[in-house]
Design an enzyme around this catalytic site. Sequence first.
Site, PDB file in Angstrom:
ATOM      1  N   SER A 276       0.840  -1.204   0.000  1.00 51.44           N
ATOM      2  CA  SER A 276       0.000   0.000   0.000  1.00 51.44           C
ATOM      3  C   SER A 276       0.868   1.244   0.000  1.00 51.44           C
ATOM      4  CB  SER A 276      -0.894   0.030   1.245  1.00 51.44           C
ATOM      5  OG  SER A 276      -0.154   0.462   2.381  1.00 51.44           O
ATOM      6  N   ASP A 277       0.313   2.342  -0.537  1.00 48.24           N
ATOM      7  CA  ASP A 277       0.943   3.626  -0.255  1.00 48.24           C
ATOM      8  C   ASP A 277       0.735   3.884   1.230  1.00 48.24           C
ATOM      9  OD1 ASP A 277       2.257   6.042  -0.538  1.00 48.24           O
ATOM     10  OD2 ASP A 277       1.162   6.632  -2.328  1.00 48.24           O
ATOM     11  N   TRP A 278       1.481   4.815   1.775  1.00 49.24           N
ATOM     12  CA  TRP A 278       1.533   4.998   3.230  1.00 49.24           C
ATOM     13  C   TRP A 278       0.201   5.549   3.753  1.00 49.24           C
ATOM     14  CZ3 TRP A 278       5.127   2.458   1.506  1.00 49.24           C
ATOM     15  CH2 TRP A 278       6.279   2.093   2.201  1.00 49.24           C
ATOM     16  N   ALA A 279      -0.490   4.716   4.569  1.00 50.46           N
ATOM     17  CA  ALA A 279      -1.795   5.061   5.136  1.00 50.46           C
ATOM     18  C   ALA A 279      -2.887   5.125   4.075  1.00 50.46           C
ATOM     19  CB  ALA A 279      -1.730   6.374   5.916  1.00 50.46           C
TER      20      ALA A 279
END
Length: 745
Positions: A276-279
């Site tokens: 995933s991208d961060w958060a």
Amino acid sequence: MKNKMIYLSAALTFVLFASCKNDTQSTTSEAAQTEEYIGKEIGTEHDAEIDKLIAQMTIEEKVGMLHGNSMFANAGVKRLGIPELKMADGPLGVREEISRDNWAPAGLTNDFATYYPAGGALAATFNTAMAHTFGASLGEELRARDKDMLLSPAINMVRTPLGGRTYEYMSEDPFLNKKIAVPLIVGLQEKDVMACVKHFAANNQETNRDFVDVQIDERTLREIYLPAFEASIKEAKSYAIMGAYNKFRGEYLCENDYMLNKILRDEWGFKGIVVSDWAAVHSTAKTLKNGLDIEMGTPKPFNEFFLADKLLAAVKSGEVSEAEINLHVKRILRVLFQVKAMGGGTRAKGSIATEAHYQDAYKIAAEAIVLLKNENNTLPLKLDGVKSIAVIGNNATKKNALGGFGAGVKTKREVTPLDGLKNRLPSSIKINYAEGYLERYDERNKGNLGNITSTGPVTIDKLDDAKVQEAVEAAKNSDVAIIFAGSNRDYETEASDRRDLHLPFGQEELIKKVMAVNPRTIVVMIAGAPFDVNEVSQKTKALVWSWFNGSEGGNALADVLLGKVNPSGKLPWTMPKNIMDSPAHATKSFPGDKIVNYVEGILIGYRWFDTKNIAPLYPFGFGLSYTTFSFDNAKADKTEYAQNDVIEVSVEVKNTGKVDGKEVVQLYSSKSGSKITRAAQELKGFQKTDVKAGSSNTVTIKVPVKELAYYDVATKKWTVEPGKYILKLGNSSRDIKKEIPVTIK
């Protein structure tokens, strides 16, 4: 990457690099340029060993591998010899080491790296061998820092000139995008590290990127927004891919079954891992089921992630089966074995911030610089009788390795344009430097940097009288003036799109005042994305476009200005005269609110300008040289082709000028009388060739007939429409020299 602090340029000791190899102008051979780059498939030979490891793991250990356990790593299982999967940001080079549980720099003294030219610069080389060099060089730096994965390359389309990450993304053209991305990934992964191609997919704006719902029709999705990703998986065999922040057709992309399962895995056969991208994760069971493997992020304790304690609870309640978790763990272990982080085998050795790597950065930078205007052969600079040169502009000394909101590089070497000229000019020539304009922002109206707004930083555009006077005096008292204008990485930044195309900090007014006192004024733009340089372009005799161009950027720029390097860069996007001429703005579909509809469809970039007959300021693929070229004897190997054939087009490129130089032959295809909507023309091939003065080279470009296909929504298949096509050869999308008709049966 969503950083929680804005990096200010560190006060580092920068080493100036005053010498460069003499062979830099004849970089790659013809053979290397036409090479097909094919990556290595993820193997299954360790599956028995992997299954055995999984059988010994506790559910807690398995879940620990599916989420961040520090800012840039998941959890390993020490007792079983399973290491953490260690990641690093790196669009411009390997990011400095940061703390394990926050964004603060770790404060190490051994994490300096090479600063490489940005993605836009790499695409501007139109040189696939340069992309391979970039990947291999960066891969060695990752290994030296003991990393397993590079969170790069970023290959989203340049849909709007205002995009905050245009400098990092490569192009508005899907063909150029994939042809640069594939060799980069292959070069990187040859060094036993994983590429993590991002951001999958349709992540084309920073405005509202956390939640905006992107609506794209299927044909446009397939023809424009997916080709570079598809080639990264099928040809380069990328070991990882990063899910984007935004929604696509109502569903977040990190839990999007259509994108992650149906297209990525079922259609394209992807065997790697989705990070995933961060958060960017919003659920537990749905995210896992719909194809995500590792959740990364920052804003809360690692055990509170959706794939941490919440996942353990979901397993205990029976909502998620242990078999489901085993599937994701197995994928992660496979890629760890693939890059030899496990299982023995000699892993590629690393090296970092070496002279060889600075030379790689130099070669890319030198081929990326674009000559936009050169009236009366103003460039290269003729130094006969020149005793003084005024160097004007904050950008002459601005450093861009760090800056903005996003991944930068801590480097010991960033040669600025002023440094480069000092390194290259004879000591007899006096340099009169004046800052000219101040880089200033309105703190009260700065825009919510980091909270994603369409209003990027607000600049103070009023000039400082004393600075202007100093610049005017420097120009008046010098034989030649060079203004370094444009942008920087604090203004062009992840997490916000620009408000408009205007040149910030009052630069346009400054340029006029300097030109008024010294007609021998050259303008050099340093920026990663288009700006309104319409008036500047009309008034100056010479206009050069450079980029956030790496550790050796200043030396490369000086070598171009002084004629040691003949510029050969080409614009990888269209520079509009007016923002409202660009498709996303003409259709009033940028930035949207909660939903953004890509109303322009397949007519992105030059496809829109060419089809609608709108004149750009500078077209896609444009770039001048210090010499001139002619194209002759253009022909195809046949007149008729079957669906599975490869068209071979050859053309003789003659250097009709007085200096050696490189030209990019660009091949566009066009089909009139089509039963479907088409762009006026589309790039289908290109090749850079190095031609000695007075000599000629025969360039051959191969175009598989399947490259002419469109996506048929009714049959869900790529279809080549039979009939007559025109293959156009030129050195920009608006400068077509030769046309060849062919028929597809």
